[in-house]
Write a protein that holds these residues in place. Sequence first.
Motif, PDB file in Angstrom:
ATOM      1  N   PRO A   1       0.856  -1.255  -0.220  1.00 19.78           N
ATOM      2  CA  PRO A   1       0.035  -0.008  -0.068  1.00 19.78           C
ATOM      3  C   PRO A   1       0.880   1.346   0.131  1.00 19.78           C
ATOM      4  N   TYR A   2       1.949   1.386   0.640  1.00 23.33           N
ATOM      5  CA  TYR A   2       2.785   2.709   0.648  1.00 23.33           C
ATOM      6  C   TYR A   2       3.460   2.589  -0.523  1.00 23.33           C
ATOM      7  N   TYR A   3       4.083   1.898  -1.208  1.00 20.88           N
ATOM      8  CA  TYR A   3       4.584   1.810  -2.636  1.00 20.88           C
ATOM      9  C   TYR A   3       3.576   2.334  -3.470  1.00 20.88           C
ATOM     10  N   SER A   4       2.459   1.610  -3.604  1.00 20.56           N
ATOM     11  CA  SER A   4       1.457   2.064  -4.681  1.00 20.56           C
ATOM     12  C   SER A   4       0.955   3.560  -4.285  1.00 20.56           C
ATOM     13  N   SER A   5       0.639   4.046  -3.079  1.00 22.68           N
ATOM     14  CA  SER A   5       0.467   5.307  -2.761  1.00 22.68           C
ATOM     15  C   SER A   5       1.484   6.245  -3.349  1.00 22.68           C
ATOM     16  N   ALA A   6       2.653   5.953  -2.967  1.00 22.38           N
ATOM     17  CA  ALA A   6       3.678   6.678  -3.543  1.00 22.38           C
ATOM     18  C   ALA A   6       3.605   6.945  -5.105  1.00 22.38           C
ATOM     19  N   LYS A   7       3.470   6.052  -5.841  1.00 23.71           N
ATOM     20  CA  LYS A   7       3.418   5.955  -7.061  1.00 23.71           C
ATOM     21  C   LYS A   7       2.099   6.341  -7.560  1.00 23.71           C
ATOM     22  N   ALA A   8       1.009   6.422  -7.003  1.00 24.61           N
ATOM     23  CA  ALA A   8      -0.049   7.188  -7.425  1.00 24.61           C
ATOM     24  C   ALA A   8       0.154   8.535  -7.245  1.00 24.61           C
ATOM     25  N   ALA A   9       0.802   9.076  -6.040  1.00 24.12           N
ATOM     26  CA  ALA A   9       1.192  10.466  -5.983  1.00 24.12           C
ATOM     27  C   ALA A   9       2.029  11.106  -7.086  1.00 24.12           C
ATOM     28  N   LEU A  10       3.014  10.205  -7.598  1.00 23.22           N
ATOM     29  CA  LEU A  10       3.710  10.729  -8.418  1.00 23.22           C
ATOM     30  C   LEU A  10       3.153  10.832  -9.692  1.00 23.22           C
ATOM     31  N   ASP A  11       2.215   9.909 -10.080  1.00 25.35           N
ATOM     32  CA  ASP A  11       1.436  10.187 -11.346  1.00 25.35           C
ATOM     33  C   ASP A  11       0.620  11.475 -11.165  1.00 25.35           C
ATOM     34  N   GLN A  12      -0.011  11.939 -10.230  1.00 22.24           N
ATOM     35  CA  GLN A  12      -0.681  12.930 -10.167  1.00 22.24           C
ATOM     36  C   GLN A  12       0.340  14.314 -10.285  1.00 22.24           C
ATOM     37  N   TYR A  13       1.278  14.109  -9.369  1.00 21.24           N
ATOM     38  CA  TYR A  13       2.187  15.373  -9.489  1.00 21.24           C
ATOM     39  C   TYR A  13       2.701  15.482 -10.893  1.00 21.24           C
ATOM     40  N   SER A  14       3.240  14.446 -11.488  1.00 21.76           N
ATOM     41  CA  SER A  14       3.524  14.494 -12.972  1.00 21.76           C
ATOM     42  C   SER A  14       2.520  15.146 -13.742  1.00 21.76           C
ATOM     43  N   ARG A  15       1.342  14.865 -13.902  1.00 24.07           N
ATOM     44  CA  ARG A  15       0.256  15.548 -14.576  1.00 24.07           C
ATOM     45  C   ARG A  15       0.220  17.174 -14.395  1.00 24.07           C
ATOM     46  N   CYS A  16       0.308  17.407 -12.948  1.00 19.95           N
ATOM     47  CA  CYS A  16       0.243  18.772 -12.606  1.00 19.95           C
ATOM     48  C   CYS A  16       1.281  19.789 -13.008  1.00 19.95           C
ATOM     49  N   ALA A  17       2.471  19.037 -12.718  1.00 16.57           N
ATOM     50  CA  ALA A  17       3.700  19.431 -13.345  1.00 16.57           C
ATOM     51  C   ALA A  17       3.947  19.633 -14.677  1.00 16.57           C
ATOM     52  N   ALA A  18       3.420  18.746 -15.518  1.00 19.86           N
ATOM     53  CA  ALA A  18       3.168  18.789 -16.945  1.00 19.86           C
ATOM     54  C   ALA A  18       2.635  20.112 -17.468  1.00 19.86           C
ATOM     55  N   ILE A  19       1.397  20.277 -16.913  1.00 21.67           N
ATOM     56  CA  ILE A  19       0.845  21.458 -17.356  1.00 21.67           C
ATOM     57  C   ILE A  19       1.499  22.827 -16.771  1.00 21.67           C
ATOM     58  N   ASP A  20       2.119  22.804 -15.806  1.00 19.68           N
ATOM     59  CA  ASP A  20       2.882  24.110 -15.131  1.00 19.68           C
ATOM     60  C   ASP A  20       4.076  24.245 -16.100  1.00 19.68           C
ATOM     61  N   LEU A  21       4.658  23.283 -16.573  1.00 18.89           N
ATOM     62  CA  LEU A  21       6.112  23.212 -17.138  1.00 18.89           C
ATOM     63  C   LEU A  21       6.021  23.455 -18.723  1.00 18.89           C
ATOM     64  N   ILE A  22       4.879  23.025 -19.238  1.00 16.50           N
ATOM     65  CA  ILE A  22       4.877  22.996 -20.769  1.00 16.50           C
ATOM     66  C   ILE A  22       4.775  24.391 -21.496  1.00 16.50           C
ATOM     67  N   SER A  23       4.341  25.166 -20.533  1.00 15.92           N
ATOM     68  CA  SER A  23       4.563  26.782 -21.010  1.00 15.92           C
ATOM     69  C   SER A  23       6.269  27.043 -21.171  1.00 15.92           C
ATOM     70  N   GLU A  24       6.800  26.559 -20.730  1.00 15.36           N
ATOM     71  CA  GLU A  24       8.506  26.721 -20.609  1.00 15.36           C
ATOM     72  C   GLU A  24       8.934  25.658 -21.747  1.00 15.36           C
ATOM     73  N   GLY A  25       8.240  24.884 -22.509  1.00 17.26           N
ATOM     74  CA  GLY A  25       8.603  23.929 -23.393  1.00 17.26           C
ATOM     75  C   GLY A  25       9.161  22.879 -22.828  1.00 17.26           C
ATOM     76  N   ILE A  26       8.977  22.476 -21.595  1.00 16.92           N
ATOM     77  CA  ILE A  26       9.403  21.098 -20.961  1.00 16.92           C
ATOM     78  C   ILE A  26       8.156  20.213 -21.029  1.00 16.92           C
ATOM     79  N   ARG A  27       8.383  18.875 -21.530  1.00 17.11           N
ATOM     80  CA  ARG A  27       7.348  17.994 -21.567  1.00 17.11           C
ATOM     81  C   ARG A  27       7.578  17.015 -20.347  1.00 17.11           C
ATOM     82  N   ILE A  28       6.625  16.792 -19.692  1.00 12.72           N
ATOM     83  CA  ILE A  28       6.655  15.512 -18.887  1.00 12.72           C
ATOM     84  C   ILE A  28       5.681  14.543 -19.082  1.00 12.72           C
ATOM     85  N   ASN A  29       5.984  13.443 -18.894  1.00 14.95           N
ATOM     86  CA  ASN A  29       5.229  12.230 -19.313  1.00 14.95           C
ATOM     87  C   ASN A  29       5.473  11.029 -18.315  1.00 14.95           C
ATOM     88  N   VAL A  30       4.563  10.145 -18.238  1.00 16.29           N
ATOM     89  CA  VAL A  30       4.683   9.149 -17.263  1.00 16.29           C
ATOM     90  C   VAL A  30       4.766   7.661 -18.171  1.00 16.29           C
TER      91      VAL A  30
END
Length: 274
Positions: free
Chosen positions: A160-189
């Motif tokens: 459960p802890y590993y899975s929760s950390a990876k789920a948090a990573l996925d959501q962070y990545s989505r949020c960061a992707a929208i934040d950083l794309i304006s600087e030309g940086i792409r994030i995917n998972v």
Amino acid sequence: MARFTDKVAIITGSSNGIGRATAVLLATDGAKVTITGRDAARLEETRQAILKAGISATNVNSVVADVTTAEGQDLLISSTLDKFGKINILINNAGANIPDSQGQTRTKCSIENLTKMFQLNLQSVVEMVQKVRPHLAKTRGEIVNISSIGAGPAAQPASPYYSSAKAALDQYSRCAAIDLISEGIRINVVQPGFVSTGFSTAARGLSADESVKFYDLMGSLPHCIPAGYCGQPDHLASVIAFLVDRKVSEYIVGQTIIADGGSSLVIGCHAPRQ
């Protein structure tokens, strides 16, 4: 011309498995690579694998470091800039399902274990992204974060802890992707399923031979891996390379690519209590 000619990549967790395969693939396709891990001997094996592929030692920066520490992160970035002058690609591959120090399992694992799990699988990624961001903005760079099908949506009661950390990573990545794309940086998972690296068997304390048997067994069970075989590190390296190749994937932003042989569609392998 090779597709990553004149590109510089940092690949964390590249002393084994998916990270090693990715480093070799990117290097053979023209990239200059920084490889890193905590185990010097295994990291040297990765360096030798790259050299045996015909790559010049001048295109490899090997750094023994702990990516969960500020010192390790700073060394990765500064040594890459010192040797190669820029950063185009960051692949956050370092991660682990860390065994509980008290031998507890499932939801009985300690809060200490929870903290360590999030520090490695989420916090270190956030810190690396923050620190590399200004350098990737200069090159319109790429980030790929390596998650797991353990992130869900199916429950993973054994971890459960590993899975929760990876789920948090996925959501962070989505949020960061929208934040950083304006600087030309792409994030995917990328979400791997079972991959024959020893990762899924380390927490079980299996030997190398037992590990091979485990992955072979998983591949033989259609309710675990419908494709009929267990994934290899090269399978995941190819997906990662696709995502950091802007010529072929530039319109993919903030997405999660599942590479699991179909496991997440029929996921029953977690059901038996082990």
